[in-house]
Write an enzyme that holds these catalytic residues in place. Sequence first.
Site, PDB file in Angstrom:
ATOM      1  N   CYS A  51       0.842  -1.206   0.000  1.00 48.30           N
ATOM      2  CA  CYS A  51       0.000   0.000   0.000  1.00 48.30           C
ATOM      3  C   CYS A  51       0.876   1.254   0.000  1.00 48.30           C
ATOM      4  O   CYS A  51       0.642   2.186  -0.777  1.00 48.30           O
ATOM      5  CB  CYS A  51      -0.939  -0.029   1.218  1.00 48.30           C
ATOM      6  SG  CYS A  51      -2.121   1.338   1.253  1.00 48.30           S
ATOM      7  N   CYS A  52       1.910   1.268   0.857  1.00 50.20           N
ATOM      8  CA  CYS A  52       2.827   2.431   0.904  1.00 50.20           C
ATOM      9  C   CYS A  52       3.563   2.592  -0.424  1.00 50.20           C
ATOM     10  O   CYS A  52       3.794   3.718  -0.875  1.00 50.20           O
ATOM     11  CB  CYS A  52       3.837   2.271   2.039  1.00 50.20           C
ATOM     12  SG  CYS A  52       3.190   2.604   3.688  1.00 50.20           S
ATOM     13  N   CYS A 105      -1.141   8.920   7.067  1.00 45.16           N
ATOM     14  CA  CYS A 105      -2.454   8.517   6.556  1.00 45.16           C
ATOM     15  C   CYS A 105      -3.369   8.169   7.730  1.00 45.16           C
ATOM     16  O   CYS A 105      -2.925   7.618   8.746  1.00 45.16           O
ATOM     17  CB  CYS A 105      -2.312   7.293   5.670  1.00 45.16           C
ATOM     18  SG  CYS A 105      -1.432   7.597   4.138  1.00 45.16           S
ATOM     19  N   CYS A 130      -3.429   4.684   9.368  1.00 54.95           N
ATOM     20  CA  CYS A 130      -2.156   4.241   9.948  1.00 54.95           C
ATOM     21  C   CYS A 130      -1.614   5.191  11.003  1.00 54.95           C
ATOM     22  O   CYS A 130      -0.432   5.135  11.343  1.00 54.95           O
ATOM     23  CB  CYS A 130      -1.130   4.067   8.834  1.00 54.95           C
ATOM     24  SG  CYS A 130      -1.657   2.882   7.603  1.00 54.95           S
ATOM     25  N   CYS A 148       7.927   4.374   5.790  1.00 56.79           N
ATOM     26  CA  CYS A 148       6.999   3.872   4.772  1.00 56.79           C
ATOM     27  C   CYS A 148       7.671   3.517   3.452  1.00 56.79           C
ATOM     28  O   CYS A 148       7.006   3.174   2.503  1.00 56.79           O
ATOM     29  CB  CYS A 148       5.926   4.917   4.517  1.00 56.79           C
ATOM     30  SG  CYS A 148       6.620   6.482   3.953  1.00 56.79           S
TER      31      CYS A 148
HETATM   32  S1  SF4 Z   1       0.569   4.863   5.480  1.00 50.33           S
HETATM   33 FE1  SF4 Z   1      -1.086   3.334   5.525  1.00 50.33          FE
HETATM   34  S2  SF4 Z   1      -2.745   4.089   4.181  1.00 50.33           S
HETATM   35 FE2  SF4 Z   1      -0.874   5.334   3.808  1.00 50.33          FE
HETATM   36  S3  SF4 Z   1       0.055   4.374   2.078  1.00 50.33           S
HETATM   37 FE3  SF4 Z   1       1.021   3.423   3.868  1.00 50.33          FE
HETATM   38  S4  SF4 Z   1      -0.232   1.623   4.397  1.00 50.33           S
HETATM   39 FE4  SF4 Z   1      -1.396   2.864   2.910  1.00 50.33          FE
END
Ligand code: SF4
Length: 236
Positions: free
Chosen positions: A121-122, A204, A207, A231
Amino acid sequence: MLNFAGMTTMPAFSKLSKLGGLIEEFVRREAGAEKAIFTTSLSLEDQILTWAIVEAKLPVDIVTLDTGKLFPETLALHALTEKILGIEIEKVLPEESDVAAFDSECGMDSIYLDVQARKRCCTIRKVLPLQKICAGRSLWITGLRSGQSENRSGLQMLESAPDWGLKKLHPLLDWTDEEVRAALPLIDIPVNPLHAKGYPSVGCAPCTRPVKEGEHPRSGRWWWEQSSKECGLHKG
Ligand code: SF4
């Protein structure tokens, strides 16, 4: 403009008044043909850097990674900062097809269950969009400070980042928490209201959670993981 009444002996004032010149020196020497880039998350540190870059009229592109998962307060701060400073902070978005593939193959709940899904996701929402905008550039300015975490304590103000094909500049590297907090009232820039609600570090929404008094400021980021609290944009 600096609001300096009665503040001339403060270390924060001294550092703040030299900040634009410091960044300019590195930009002139290191940025090359393409403009330097500054990525802001609208953190306290990044608000100071945005102010310094605008105040000194430096040739630096200011961008933010709009992951699609930011707090409404952060989005409002983005708009307000643009309005007050009279600038555009470009939103860098993830590829829609990457996000759709993640949503159908993993789903957001997976980030709490599987560290690889969280990292994916990151990567989709932060790393890949930033890689694209860094292409061809020589200098990336960040708001990292050595006191923020153990893995940031060994950083150099200017460091090579071969994975990104450029150098990173951390102009606030030696600033303390106290200096950051003392500098902000001296300049005309808003801050995220979430800081006053127990969020020293805001990322985010899925998170980030507030921290209790005495807890490490970054402990609210990816709180369910025993990770380095990074991240993929910076070394963990
Ligand atoms: S911080 Fe969380 S929501 Fe944002 S990109 Fe990374 S995993 Fe995804």
